[in-house]
Design a protein around this motif. Structure first.
Motif, PDB file in Angstrom:
ATOM      1  N   PHE A 238      34.371  40.376  48.052  1.00  0.00           N
ATOM      2  CA  PHE A 238      35.170  40.597  49.251  1.00  0.00           C
ATOM      3  C   PHE A 238      36.253  39.543  49.432  1.00  0.00           C
ATOM      4  CE2 PHE A 238      31.025  42.665  50.375  1.00  0.00           C
ATOM      5  CZ  PHE A 238      31.488  43.960  50.188  1.00  0.00           C
ATOM      6  N   ARG A 239      36.183  38.446  48.678  1.00  0.00           N
ATOM      7  CA  ARG A 239      37.247  37.446  48.735  1.00  0.00           C
ATOM      8  C   ARG A 239      38.528  37.942  48.068  1.00  0.00           C
ATOM      9  NH1 ARG A 239      33.505  32.350  46.856  1.00  0.00           N
ATOM     10  NH2 ARG A 239      31.948  32.553  48.521  1.00  0.00           N
ATOM     11  N   LEU A 240      38.436  39.032  47.344  1.00  0.00           N
ATOM     12  CA  LEU A 240      39.643  39.652  46.805  1.00  0.00           C
ATOM     13  C   LEU A 240      40.508  40.210  47.924  1.00  0.00           C
ATOM     14  CD1 LEU A 240      38.072  41.573  43.800  1.00  0.00           C
ATOM     15  CD2 LEU A 240      39.629  39.634  43.632  1.00  0.00           C
ATOM     16  N   GLY A 241      39.905  40.469  49.081  1.00  0.00           N
ATOM     17  CA  GLY A 241      40.646  40.967  50.223  1.00  0.00           C
ATOM     18  C   GLY A 241      40.826  42.469  50.207  1.00  0.00           C
ATOM     19  N   LEU A 242      41.333  42.982  51.324  1.00  0.00           N
ATOM     20  CA  LEU A 242      41.541  44.420  51.442  1.00  0.00           C
ATOM     21  C   LEU A 242      42.506  44.938  50.385  1.00  0.00           C
ATOM     22  CD1 LEU A 242      40.432  43.562  54.318  1.00  0.00           C
ATOM     23  CD2 LEU A 242      41.677  45.520  55.203  1.00  0.00           C
ATOM     24  N   LEU A 243      43.594  44.201  50.146  1.00  0.00           N
ATOM     25  CA  LEU A 243      44.560  44.641  49.135  1.00  0.00           C
ATOM     26  C   LEU A 243      43.982  44.530  47.732  1.00  0.00           C
ATOM     27  CD1 LEU A 243      48.060  43.331  50.285  1.00  0.00           C
ATOM     28  CD2 LEU A 243      47.332  45.706  50.038  1.00  0.00           C
ATOM     29  N   GLY A 244      43.298  43.428  47.460  1.00  0.00           N
ATOM     30  CA  GLY A 244      42.736  43.236  46.128  1.00  0.00           C
ATOM     31  C   GLY A 244      41.767  44.333  45.742  1.00  0.00           C
ATOM     32  N   ILE A 245      40.992  44.796  46.713  1.00  0.00           N
ATOM     33  CA  ILE A 245      40.025  45.867  46.451  1.00  0.00           C
ATOM     34  C   ILE A 245      40.706  47.230  46.532  1.00  0.00           C
ATOM     35  CG2 ILE A 245      37.903  46.969  47.259  1.00  0.00           C
ATOM     36  CD1 ILE A 245      37.068  44.200  48.353  1.00  0.00           C
TER      37      ILE A 245
END
Length: 399
Positions: A238-245
Motif C-alpha cells: 500500500f506504500r505504492l499509493g493509489l496511483l502506484g496500484i
C-alpha cells in the motif's frame, strides 16, 4: 448485468498455490465464454463464479481481512494471465481486484472490515475520481453524482463514487493546502442506479457502465481520501499509493493482450497459405524476422514492467520511502507498454489476413481491446512528459 456473488468457504479446497497459476487455470473456460462476454457487455456468470472460487478478486486484500495479501508483482502477473485469455476479463478483474485492494488499504479499519471481513466479502468497482458532490452530515456524507466507465460494475457488490465535499453554501470545502477536499464513497450496489451506456468498439465485455447516486447517505467509515498518500494498513504494497496500484494494473492487461496476439498469429501462420509464398506464411523469412523483432520488444517490455514494480516494492518492503524516480518509472513503463502492445498486436493482426477480420476473431478482438485500452486517461502520453521530471535529470552528468 451479472448478479453479484459472495466468496465461498474454500477451506481445504484444492487450488493452485500461486495466483498467476489460478488465473492460468481459467484459460479454457474464458476462451469458451469470450464471445458471450463480448456480446453481453460484461463477464458471464460462469467466469465470475470461477473467479470467486479461486478468490481472485481479493488478491490484494490483507490476509487479516480474508484476502491473499499479495504484493504488486504477483498481482500484476495474475492480471496478465487473465488478459492473455481475454482482454475484457483482464481489464475488469484488474479494475475489481486493484480497487478492492485500494479500498482495503486506505479505508478506516472499520470501513475495511465492513466491506471485506464478513461472510459476504465485497468486490469493488467504479469511478473514484471526484466527479460528484457531497455534503457533510452527522455520521457521514450525502452524495450525488453521475459516473461513467465503471469497469467491473456488472458483478461488483460495492460501487465507488468520487466526490468533492461541498459547504452548505455550495462551494468546495478546502484543505490545508487550499485545494478542494475530495473523497471516495463505496456504496452498496442496490443503492446505485445503473444507466447502461457501454457501447464501444473494444473492451466491450468489461461492464464499464454509467451509473448514478442521488442524495445518498454514506457513512464516514465507507469513505476515504481520494488523493491520500498514507495508507491505513501496514502492508508494504500500500506504500505504492493509489496511483502506484491503480495505474500499474493497466500494464499487465496490455502485456496479456499482446502475448495472446503473438500466440494466435504463430498458430495461424503455421498453416496459412498465400499467393507468392513457397510454403506456409510461417516459413517466410519476412514473417519470421518481423515476428522475432516484435517478440523481443514484448519480452523487453514485460521485463521492464516487472523489474520497475519489483524495485519499488522492494523499497517499500525495506521500510524506505519509494523515490520520485521509482514512481516516475512506474508511470513511464505503464504508459510505454501500451504503445508496445499496440504495435505487437497490429503486426499480428496484419499478418492474419482473413482470420483477423472474420468474426469471431481472437486477433480482431485483441486489436479492438488494445486500441481502447491504450486510450485510457491514466496512460495518456502526457504521463511520459510528467515522468521525465524525475528521470531525465539522472542522465545529466555533473562536472
Amino acid at each position: 448485468m451479472t448478479d453479484t456473488l459472495a466468496a465461498p468457504d474454500l477451506t481445504g479446497a484444492d487450488l493452485p498455490g500461486d495466483y498467476p497459476a489460478r488465473a492460468r487455470s481459467l484459460t479454457a473456460l474464458i476462451d469458451s465464454e469470450a464471445d458471450a462476454i463480448e456480446s453481453g457487455g460484461t463477464l458471464t456468470r460462469p467466469v465470475v463464479e470461477a473467479l470467486v472460487e479461486r478468490e481472485i478478486f481479493w488478491a490484494l486484500v490483507p490476509r487479516e481481512l480474508g484476502g491473499a495479501g499479495l504484493g504488486i508483482v504477483e498481482s500484476l502477473k495474475m492480471v496478465e494471465e487473465l488478459a492473455r485469455a481475454d482482454g475484457s476479463v483482464g481489464w475488469a478483474v484488474m479494475s475489481n481486484a486493484f480497487s478492492t485492494g485500494i479500498a482495503a488499504g486506505f479505508l478506516s479499519d472499520q470501513g475495511a472490515r465492513d466491506l471485506f471481513a464478513g461472510a459476504q466479502r465485497g468486490i469493488t468497482a467504479g469511478m473514484i475520481l471526484p466527479t460528484g458532490s457531497g455534503r457533510r452530515v452527522e455520521g457521514g456524507y450525502r452524495v450525488t453524482g453521475r459516473y461513467g466507465f465503471g469497469s467491473g460494475t456488472g458483478h461488483a457488490s460495492w460501487i465507488g463514487a468520487g466526490f468533492v465535499v461541498q459547504t452548505d453554501e455550495g462551494t468546495p470545502e478546502l484543505d490545508a493546502n487550499g485545494g478542494p477536499v475530495c473523497r471516495v464513497a463505496f456504496v452498496p450496489r442496490d443503492e446505485v442506479e445503473f444507466l447502461a451506456g457501454w457501447d464501444v468498439m473494444g473492451m466491450e465485455g468489461t461492464g464499464s457502465y454509467d451509473y448514478a447516486v442521488t442524495d445518498l447517505f454514506v457513512p464516514e467509515a465507507h469513505t476515504m481520501d481520494t488523493f491520500s498518500t498514507v495508507p491505513t494498513r501496514p502492508e508494504p504494497v500500500f506504500r505504492l499509493g493509489l496511483l502506484g496500484i491503480g495505474v500499474g494494473g493497466h500494464a499487465p492487461v496490455a502485456l496479456g493482450i499482446a502475448q495472446r496476439a503473438l500466440e494466435e498469429i504463430a498458430r495461424i501462420a503455421s498453416a496459412k497459405s498465400r499467393p507468392g509464398y513457397a510454403t506456409v506464411v510461417g516459413d517466410s523469412p519476412m514473417f519470421r524476422r518481423e515476428f522475432m523483432t516484435f517478440e523481443a520488444l514484448l519480452q523487453a517490455a514485460r521485463r521492464y514492467v516487472y523489474d520497475a514494480h519489483a524495485d519499488a516494492e522492494a523499497t517499500a518492503v525495506s521500510g524506505q520511502e519509494i523515490t520520485a524516480e521509482q514512481r516516475a518509472r512506474l508511470r513511464q513503463v505503464t504508459t510505454w507498454v501500451q504503445q508496445v502492445a499496440r504495435d505487437v498486436v497490429t503486426f499480428a493482426y496484419s499478418w492474419g489476413g482473413s482470420a483477423s477480420i472474420r468474426n469471431p476473431s481472437v486477433l480482431g478482438r485483441c486489436l479492438r481491446d488494445i486500441s481502447v485500452g491504450a486510450q485510457h486517461l491514466l496512460v495518456e502520453p502526457m504521463t511520459l512528459v510528467e515522468a521525465a521530471d524525475a528521470i531525465l535529470p539522472t542522465y545529466v552528468t555533473q562536472d
